[in-house]
Motif scaffolding. Structure first.
Motif, short mmCIF file in Angstrom:
data_model
loop_
_atom_site.label_atom_id
_atom_site.label_comp_id
_atom_site.label_asym_id
_atom_site.label_seq_id
_atom_site.Cartn_x
_atom_site.Cartn_y
_atom_site.Cartn_z
N VAL A 97 50.95 -44.95 -60.22
CA VAL A 97 50.23 -45.52 -61.68
C VAL A 97 51.34 -46.00 -62.61
O VAL A 97 51.00 -47.08 -63.01
N TRP A 98 52.58 -45.46 -62.68
CA TRP A 98 53.66 -46.30 -63.19
C TRP A 98 53.90 -47.64 -62.64
O TRP A 98 54.08 -48.62 -63.48
N ARG A 99 53.99 -47.82 -61.27
CA ARG A 99 54.32 -49.23 -60.89
C ARG A 99 53.35 -50.08 -61.24
O ARG A 99 53.57 -51.29 -61.52
N VAL A 100 51.96 -49.61 -61.29
CA VAL A 100 50.88 -50.68 -61.58
C VAL A 100 50.99 -50.92 -63.08
O VAL A 100 50.69 -52.04 -63.44
N ALA A 101 51.50 -49.95 -63.91
CA ALA A 101 51.52 -50.13 -65.38
C ALA A 101 52.63 -50.93 -65.79
O ALA A 101 52.73 -51.54 -66.75
N LEU A 102 53.68 -50.78 -64.82
CA LEU A 102 54.79 -51.76 -65.15
C LEU A 102 54.81 -52.94 -65.00
O LEU A 102 55.29 -54.01 -66.16
N VAL A 103 53.66 -53.58 -64.37
CA VAL A 103 53.38 -55.08 -64.51
C VAL A 103 53.26 -55.93 -65.68
O VAL A 103 53.80 -56.57 -66.20
N PRO A 104 52.08 -55.36 -66.53
CA PRO A 104 51.74 -55.69 -67.88
C PRO A 104 53.10 -55.54 -68.58
O PRO A 104 53.32 -56.35 -69.69
N THR A 105 53.87 -54.37 -68.77
CA THR A 105 55.18 -54.17 -69.41
C THR A 105 56.01 -55.26 -69.17
O THR A 105 56.50 -55.88 -70.26
N LEU A 106 56.46 -55.51 -67.91
CA LEU A 106 57.22 -56.53 -67.68
C LEU A 106 56.99 -58.05 -68.25
O LEU A 106 57.76 -58.78 -68.71
N VAL A 107 55.55 -58.18 -68.10
CA VAL A 107 55.02 -59.34 -68.63
C VAL A 107 55.37 -59.72 -69.81
O VAL A 107 55.65 -60.57 -70.50
N PHE A 108 55.01 -58.62 -70.65
CA PHE A 108 55.28 -58.64 -72.01
C PHE A 108 56.55 -58.78 -72.34
O PHE A 108 57.06 -59.55 -73.41
N ALA A 109 57.56 -58.06 -71.70
CA ALA A 109 59.02 -58.19 -71.83
C ALA A 109 59.54 -59.42 -71.73
O ALA A 109 60.38 -59.78 -72.37
N ILE A 110 58.99 -60.24 -70.86
CA ILE A 110 59.47 -61.48 -70.38
C ILE A 110 59.06 -62.58 -71.38
O ILE A 110 59.65 -63.60 -71.87
N LEU A 111 57.66 -62.24 -71.63
CA LEU A 111 57.00 -63.54 -72.33
C LEU A 111 57.06 -63.30 -73.98
O LEU A 111 56.69 -64.06 -74.83
N SER A 112 57.49 -61.98 -74.27
CA SER A 112 57.49 -61.70 -76.00
C SER A 112 58.27 -62.83 -76.69
O SER A 112 59.51 -62.92 -76.08
N GLY A 113 57.93 -63.32 -77.55
CA GLY A 113 58.69 -64.02 -78.53
C GLY A 113 58.59 -63.58 -79.67
O GLY A 113 57.95 -62.74 -80.13
N ARG A 114 59.47 -64.02 -80.75
CA ARG A 114 59.56 -63.64 -82.13
C ARG A 114 59.28 -64.87 -82.92
O ARG A 114 59.70 -65.78 -82.73
N PRO A 115 58.30 -64.65 -83.78
CA PRO A 115 57.71 -65.73 -84.77
C PRO A 115 58.69 -65.92 -85.89
O PRO A 115 59.58 -65.11 -86.10
N SER A 116 58.35 -67.06 -86.53
CA SER A 116 59.37 -67.30 -87.68
C SER A 116 58.85 -66.18 -88.89
O SER A 116 57.75 -66.01 -89.03
N PRO A 117 60.03 -65.78 -89.50
CA PRO A 117 59.53 -64.78 -90.73
C PRO A 117 58.74 -65.42 -91.74
O PRO A 117 58.69 -64.43 -92.62
N THR A 118 58.70 -66.85 -91.79
CA THR A 118 58.15 -67.13 -92.99
C THR A 118 56.38 -67.01 -92.73
O THR A 118 55.78 -67.25 -93.64
N ASP A 119 56.05 -66.94 -91.55
CA ASP A 119 54.55 -66.86 -91.07
C ASP A 119 54.13 -65.68 -90.91
O ASP A 119 54.13 -65.14 -89.85
N TRP A 120 53.77 -64.87 -92.21
CA TRP A 120 53.42 -63.43 -91.88
C TRP A 120 52.61 -63.13 -91.13
O TRP A 120 52.40 -61.88 -90.55
N GLU A 121 51.34 -63.94 -91.19
CA GLU A 121 50.17 -63.50 -90.32
C GLU A 121 50.56 -63.59 -88.85
O GLU A 121 50.22 -62.67 -88.22
#
Length: 164
Positions: A97-121
Motif C-alpha cells: 500500500v505504501w509503494r502504491v501511495a508513494l507514486v502520487p506523493t512523488l508526482v506531487f513533490a516533483i510537480l509542486s510549484g509555488r505561486p506568486s504571493p501577490t495572487d492570493w487565490e
C-alpha cells in the motif's frame, strides 16, 4: 547493526512526520493571512514561511526515501544472512500500500510549484492541495512505520527455550 539502522530509520520517520505537521501548520497560516486581508508584510512573511517549510518537507522526503532504501537493503541482506526467505520475511500488505501511495506523493513533490504571493487565490488553491498531500503523506509514513515494526518482529532473534 540492522537494529541501529532501524532505530535511525524510525527516528527519521518521526522527524519527517513532524516536518509534515509543521508544513500543514505553515500552509494554514498562509491561508489565514490571505483570508483576513492581513497587511502585506505579514501575509508575505506567512507565505515565505510556508514556502521555506514546504521546500524543507520536499527535501526531507528525498532524504527519508534514501534512508528507507539503505534500511531495506540492509534488512534484506540480514534476512538472507539469517537463512530466512526474503520474499516471505519482507512481504507485508503495508509495504504494498505504501509503494502504491508513494507514486502520487512523488508526482506531487516533483510537480509542486509555488505561486506568486501577490495572487492570493492561487496561493490558497496550491496550499489546499499541499495540505491534502502532506496529510496523505503522514498516513503513508504511518504505514511504513507499521511495516518496520512487522519486519523487526520477524527478524528479531527468538529466545532460547528455558532449560529444565
Amino acid at each position: 547493526m540492522w537494529q541501529h539502522l532501524t532505530a535511525v530509520f524510525l527516528a527519521a520517520g518521526a522527524v519527517h512526520s513532524i516536518l509534515q505537521v509543521v508544513n500543514i501548520w505553515a500552509l494554514h497560516r498562509a491561508d489565514a493571512a490571505a483570508d483576513t486581508s492581513a497587511p502585506e508584510p505579514q501575509a508575505a512573511d506567512a507565505f515565505r514561511l510556508a514556502t521555506d517549510i514546504g521546500s524543507a518537507a520536499r527535501d526531507g522526503l528525498w532524504a527519508y526515501l534514501l534512508v528507507f532504501l539503505l534500511w531495506f537493503l540492509m534488512i534484506s541482506a540480514t534476512a538472507t544472512r539469517l537463512g530466512l526467505d526474503r520474499r516471505t520475511t519482507l512481504r507485508h500488505w503495508t509495504l504494498l500500500v505504501w509503494r502504491v501511495a508513494l507514486v502520487p506523493t512523488l508526482v506531487f513533490a516533483i510537480l509542486s510549484g509555488r505561486p506568486s504571493p501577490t495572487d492570493w487565490e492561487t496561493v490558497r488553491a496550491v496550499n489546499q492541495n499541499a495540505v491534502a498531500f502532506s496529510a496523505f503523506h503522514l498516513l503513508t509514513t504511518a504505514l511504513l512505520m507499521t511495516y518496520v515494526a512487522v519486519v523487526w518482529r520477524r527478524l528479531r532473534p527468538t529466545p532460547l527455550p528455558a532449560l529444565p
